[in-house]
Enzyme design. Sequence first.
Site, PDB file in Angstrom:
ATOM      1  N   LYS A  35       0.871  -1.261   0.022  1.00 29.72           N
ATOM      2  CA  LYS A  35       0.020   0.006   0.056  1.00 29.72           C
ATOM      3  C   LYS A  35       1.005   1.197  -0.109  1.00 29.72           C
ATOM      4  O   LYS A  35       0.556   2.282  -0.680  1.00 29.72           O
ATOM      5  CB  LYS A  35      -0.791   0.057   1.247  1.00 29.72           C
ATOM      6  CG  LYS A  35      -2.235   0.700   1.208  1.00 29.72           C
ATOM      7  CD  LYS A  35      -3.087   0.545   2.289  1.00 29.72           C
ATOM      8  CE  LYS A  35      -4.017  -0.741   2.324  1.00 29.72           C
ATOM      9  NZ  LYS A  35      -4.570  -0.868   3.496  1.00 29.72           N
ATOM     10  N   ARG A 151     -18.408   9.463   2.327  1.00 24.57           N
ATOM     11  CA  ARG A 151     -18.922   8.270   1.852  1.00 24.57           C
ATOM     12  C   ARG A 151     -18.059   7.929   0.621  1.00 24.57           C
ATOM     13  O   ARG A 151     -17.168   8.649  -0.122  1.00 24.57           O
ATOM     14  CB  ARG A 151     -20.095   8.825   0.866  1.00 24.57           C
ATOM     15  CG  ARG A 151     -21.199   9.419   1.760  1.00 24.57           C
ATOM     16  CD  ARG A 151     -22.248  10.098   1.044  1.00 24.57           C
ATOM     17  NE  ARG A 151     -21.465  11.186   0.432  1.00 24.57           N
ATOM     18  CZ  ARG A 151     -21.900  12.225  -0.503  1.00 24.57           C
ATOM     19  NH1 ARG A 151     -22.925  11.955  -1.084  1.00 24.57           N
ATOM     20  NH2 ARG A 151     -21.167  13.330  -0.924  1.00 24.57           N
ATOM     21  N   GLU A 152     -17.782   6.609   0.521  1.00 29.59           N
ATOM     22  CA  GLU A 152     -17.028   5.915  -0.577  1.00 29.59           C
ATOM     23  C   GLU A 152     -17.396   6.627  -1.851  1.00 29.59           C
ATOM     24  O   GLU A 152     -18.711   6.619  -2.140  1.00 29.59           O
ATOM     25  CB  GLU A 152     -16.753   4.588  -0.629  1.00 29.59           C
ATOM     26  CG  GLU A 152     -15.869   4.096   0.594  1.00 29.59           C
ATOM     27  CD  GLU A 152     -15.943   2.524   0.783  1.00 29.59           C
ATOM     28  OE1 GLU A 152     -16.012   1.749  -0.386  1.00 29.59           O
ATOM     29  OE2 GLU A 152     -15.897   2.282   1.820  1.00 29.59           O
ATOM     30  N   LYS A 208     -21.210   9.468  15.339  1.00 30.01           N
ATOM     31  CA  LYS A 208     -20.869   8.820  14.026  1.00 30.01           C
ATOM     32  C   LYS A 208     -21.917   7.607  13.854  1.00 30.01           C
ATOM     33  O   LYS A 208     -22.390   7.236  12.836  1.00 30.01           O
ATOM     34  CB  LYS A 208     -19.453   8.302  13.920  1.00 30.01           C
ATOM     35  CG  LYS A 208     -18.951   7.268  12.896  1.00 30.01           C
ATOM     36  CD  LYS A 208     -19.294   8.246  11.623  1.00 30.01           C
ATOM     37  CE  LYS A 208     -19.228   7.064  10.515  1.00 30.01           C
ATOM     38  NZ  LYS A 208     -18.040   7.022   9.729  1.00 30.01           N
ATOM     39  N   LEU A 254     -33.943   7.299   0.389  1.00 25.17           N
ATOM     40  CA  LEU A 254     -35.137   6.465   0.131  1.00 25.17           C
ATOM     41  C   LEU A 254     -35.346   5.757  -1.019  1.00 25.17           C
ATOM     42  O   LEU A 254     -36.094   5.580  -1.505  1.00 25.17           O
ATOM     43  CB  LEU A 254     -36.081   7.588   0.517  1.00 25.17           C
ATOM     44  CG  LEU A 254     -36.604   7.949   1.699  1.00 25.17           C
ATOM     45  CD1 LEU A 254     -37.855   8.690   1.716  1.00 25.17           C
ATOM     46  CD2 LEU A 254     -37.024   6.896   2.811  1.00 25.17           C
ATOM     47  N   CYS A 264     -19.073   0.057   6.499  1.00 29.75           N
ATOM     48  CA  CYS A 264     -19.473   0.639   7.449  1.00 29.75           C
ATOM     49  C   CYS A 264     -21.065   0.449   7.819  1.00 29.75           C
ATOM     50  O   CYS A 264     -21.140  -0.100   9.189  1.00 29.75           O
ATOM     51  CB  CYS A 264     -19.458   2.157   7.071  1.00 29.75           C
ATOM     52  SG  CYS A 264     -17.816   2.618   6.541  1.00 29.75           S
ATOM     53  N   LYS A 267     -21.468  -3.365   9.635  1.00 29.23           N
ATOM     54  CA  LYS A 267     -20.936  -3.637  10.829  1.00 29.23           C
ATOM     55  C   LYS A 267     -21.106  -2.539  11.896  1.00 29.23           C
ATOM     56  O   LYS A 267     -21.291  -2.577  12.917  1.00 29.23           O
ATOM     57  CB  LYS A 267     -19.414  -3.802  10.625  1.00 29.23           C
ATOM     58  CG  LYS A 267     -18.488  -2.694  10.007  1.00 29.23           C
ATOM     59  CD  LYS A 267     -17.559  -2.272  11.012  1.00 29.23           C
ATOM     60  CE  LYS A 267     -16.656  -1.063  10.309  1.00 29.23           C
ATOM     61  NZ  LYS A 267     -16.617  -0.058  11.080  1.00 29.23           N
ATOM     62  N   LYS A 327     -21.706  -0.369  -3.898  1.00 31.25           N
ATOM     63  CA  LYS A 327     -22.459   0.828  -4.428  1.00 31.25           C
ATOM     64  C   LYS A 327     -21.619   1.179  -5.814  1.00 31.25           C
ATOM     65  O   LYS A 327     -20.641   0.848  -5.963  1.00 31.25           O
ATOM     66  CB  LYS A 327     -22.413   1.576  -3.502  1.00 31.25           C
ATOM     67  CG  LYS A 327     -21.227   2.424  -3.079  1.00 31.25           C
ATOM     68  CD  LYS A 327     -21.838   3.849  -2.071  1.00 31.25           C
ATOM     69  CE  LYS A 327     -20.622   4.576  -2.111  1.00 31.25           C
ATOM     70  NZ  LYS A 327     -21.078   5.717  -1.044  1.00 31.25           N
TER      71      LYS A 327
HETATM   72  C1  UDX Z   1     -21.612   5.355   4.832  1.00 33.67           C
HETATM   73  C2  UDX Z   1     -22.237   6.764   5.350  1.00 33.67           C
HETATM   74  O1  UDX Z   1     -23.031   7.406   4.171  1.00 33.67           O
HETATM   75  C3  UDX Z   1     -21.114   7.570   5.468  1.00 33.67           C
HETATM   76  O2  UDX Z   1     -21.575   8.812   5.937  1.00 33.67           O
HETATM   77  C4  UDX Z   1     -20.004   6.801   6.568  1.00 33.67           C
HETATM   78  O3  UDX Z   1     -19.086   7.662   6.732  1.00 33.67           O
HETATM   79  C5  UDX Z   1     -19.607   5.524   6.190  1.00 33.67           C
HETATM   80  O4  UDX Z   1     -20.766   4.861   5.736  1.00 33.67           O
HETATM   81  P1  UDX Z   1     -20.706   4.476   2.513  1.00 33.67           P
HETATM   82  O5  UDX Z   1     -20.628   3.152   3.180  1.00 33.67           O
HETATM   83  O6  UDX Z   1     -19.720   4.958   1.638  1.00 33.67           O
HETATM   84  O7  UDX Z   1     -21.075   5.592   3.520  1.00 33.67           O
HETATM   85  O8  UDX Z   1     -21.901   4.306   1.660  1.00 33.67           O
HETATM   86  P2  UDX Z   1     -23.491   5.079   1.583  1.00 33.67           P
HETATM   87  O9  UDX Z   1     -23.388   6.045   0.196  1.00 33.67           O
HETATM   88  O10 UDX Z   1     -23.839   5.585   2.741  1.00 33.67           O
HETATM   89  O11 UDX Z   1     -24.332   3.791   0.847  1.00 33.67           O
HETATM   90  C6  UDX Z   1     -24.352   2.446   1.810  1.00 33.67           C
HETATM   91  C7  UDX Z   1     -25.236   1.317   1.307  1.00 33.67           C
HETATM   92  O12 UDX Z   1     -26.593   1.720   1.192  1.00 33.67           O
HETATM   93  C8  UDX Z   1     -24.850   1.176  -0.033  1.00 33.67           C
HETATM   94  O13 UDX Z   1     -24.796  -0.435  -0.476  1.00 33.67           O
HETATM   95  C9  UDX Z   1     -26.003   1.866  -1.126  1.00 33.67           C
HETATM   96  O14 UDX Z   1     -26.410   0.828  -2.287  1.00 33.67           O
HETATM   97  C10 UDX Z   1     -27.097   1.738   0.061  1.00 33.67           C
HETATM   98  N1  UDX Z   1     -28.221   2.696  -0.301  1.00 33.67           N
HETATM   99  C11 UDX Z   1     -27.957   3.932  -0.085  1.00 33.67           C
HETATM  100  C12 UDX Z   1     -29.640   2.035  -0.464  1.00 33.67           C
HETATM  101  O15 UDX Z   1     -29.775   0.903  -0.924  1.00 33.67           O
HETATM  102  N2  UDX Z   1     -30.526   2.998  -0.678  1.00 33.67           N
HETATM  103  C13 UDX Z   1     -30.284   4.380  -0.488  1.00 33.67           C
HETATM  104  O16 UDX Z   1     -31.259   5.158  -0.805  1.00 33.67           O
HETATM  105  C14 UDX Z   1     -28.974   4.950  -0.268  1.00 33.67           C
END
Ligand code: UDX
Length: 437
Positions: A35, A151-152, A208, A254, A264, A267, A327
């Site tokens: 890394k 967010r990733e 958080k 939604l 995230c 877990k 995602k």
């Molecule tokens: C999340 C939080 O958004 C972020 O603030 C935190 O720091 C880390 O965890 P992340 O895991 O990158 O971020 O993804 P996020 O965009 O939140 O999506 C999480 C999951 O929810 C994905 O699998 C996404 O597909 C799903 N999702 C999101 C839905 O199924 N429906 C939605 O309307 C939004």
Amino acid sequence: MRITVIGCGYLGAVHAACMAKLGHEVVGIDVDERKIADLSAARAPFFEPGLGVLLEEVLETGRLSFTTDASAARGSSVHFICVGTPQKKGENAADLTYVDAAITSLIPHIAPGDIIVGKSTVPVGTASRLAGTIEEAQLEAHLLWNPEFLREGHAVSDTLHPDRLVYGVADGSEEHEAVQLLDLVYAGPIESGTPRLVTDLPTAELVKTAANSFLATKISFINAMAELCDAAGADVTLLADAIGLDDRIGRKFLNAGIGFGGGCLPKDIRAFMARAGELGADQALTFLREVDAINMRRRTRVVELTRELCGGSLMGQRITVLGAAFKPNSDDVRDSPSLSIAAQLQLQGAVVTVTDPEALENAARRFPELHYEKFTEEALRRADAVLLLTEWREYVEIDPFDAARLVSSAKLLDGRNVLDAAKWRAAGWTYRGLGRP
Ligand code: UDX
């Protein structure tokens, strides 16, 4: 300022590059030599839009460096802890091994007046415990907890332009000298108007986990509504549009579909329940068990719908899965609902081909038994059913007429409710959404 960032994964690599972009001198430290070699050569070790270009830009200024040598922390006045806190094997609780190891490796290199700033997501109470360790070591340094909300897929802009900054300090006071020091680190975002809240340590940790639990609940709420829509013949996407117009509710998060995954939300809600149990407050979070259960039910539902779509049996059916990442705009497959569905289908006799623009290598490492295909066109060829499970833009933009010519049977399950059902039906497809008639 000179800054240390310990842990160069999804969080730390982005944080280190962004802190250098804000004008600081930054050293990123990680135990993983590969890394470090990648990051030093401006290669992002994972797919994150904008990170490669940013690394190149800041490495060129000479303000950013990476090393496996923990003693490089010496001379920094701010030390960020950005290591992972995965779920413990066979338990709901978070594994704090990496956080504890980071503190242990830092201690010999701390000077009086330094601040140690935790960014990792930890169970409430961890920061106070670590503050105790630092006090015992008589370092005259302060510990703050400054949770990260990135967010990733949007990590660079979320770090440079956060919604808010939360600083947890031992006495919860704005006047704390450590607050002034962290303000200097974030001077850029603060000047451009980012709200900054100072709290005590447990509140900062809870901000958080509470935020992630709320987001997970919002998604499971709409997925529960999708179950109801399926039973009643209603349309969950229109329902979400209509309730989302109430600005107390809001339309974001939604989107009903196959549910949430990633490193995230799943877990974090489990670790939160485990911690509440330890604190004797488990009743407060029993609803999260339901949030988790609704989410896991989505995966079973997709397998059942696919079986229906295939005429009652999955045996020997060639199924193409579009999307492996949890995602879009990410190559992260940790707890990816899409891959877990693909694996289930394969176990039940289907012949599954998975495609994804970025996540195939990671997916193949986790589920070597699945068949992977790089090119969408090839993946679609001769499919008996197609499942859109990760809404990458290129899949949303597939032309249904072109795709119909490639498959052997034009059957589609839209696991994210993102396709124009009428258009796909007009092109001859049997279209199924989730929670849509
Ligand atoms: C999340 C939080 O958004 C972020 O603030 C935190 O720091 C880390 O965890 P992340 O895991 O990158 O971020 O993804 P996020 O965009 O939140 O999506 C999480 C999951 O929810 C994905 O699998 C996404 O597909 C799903 N999702 C999101 C839905 O199924 N429906 C939605 O309307 C939004």
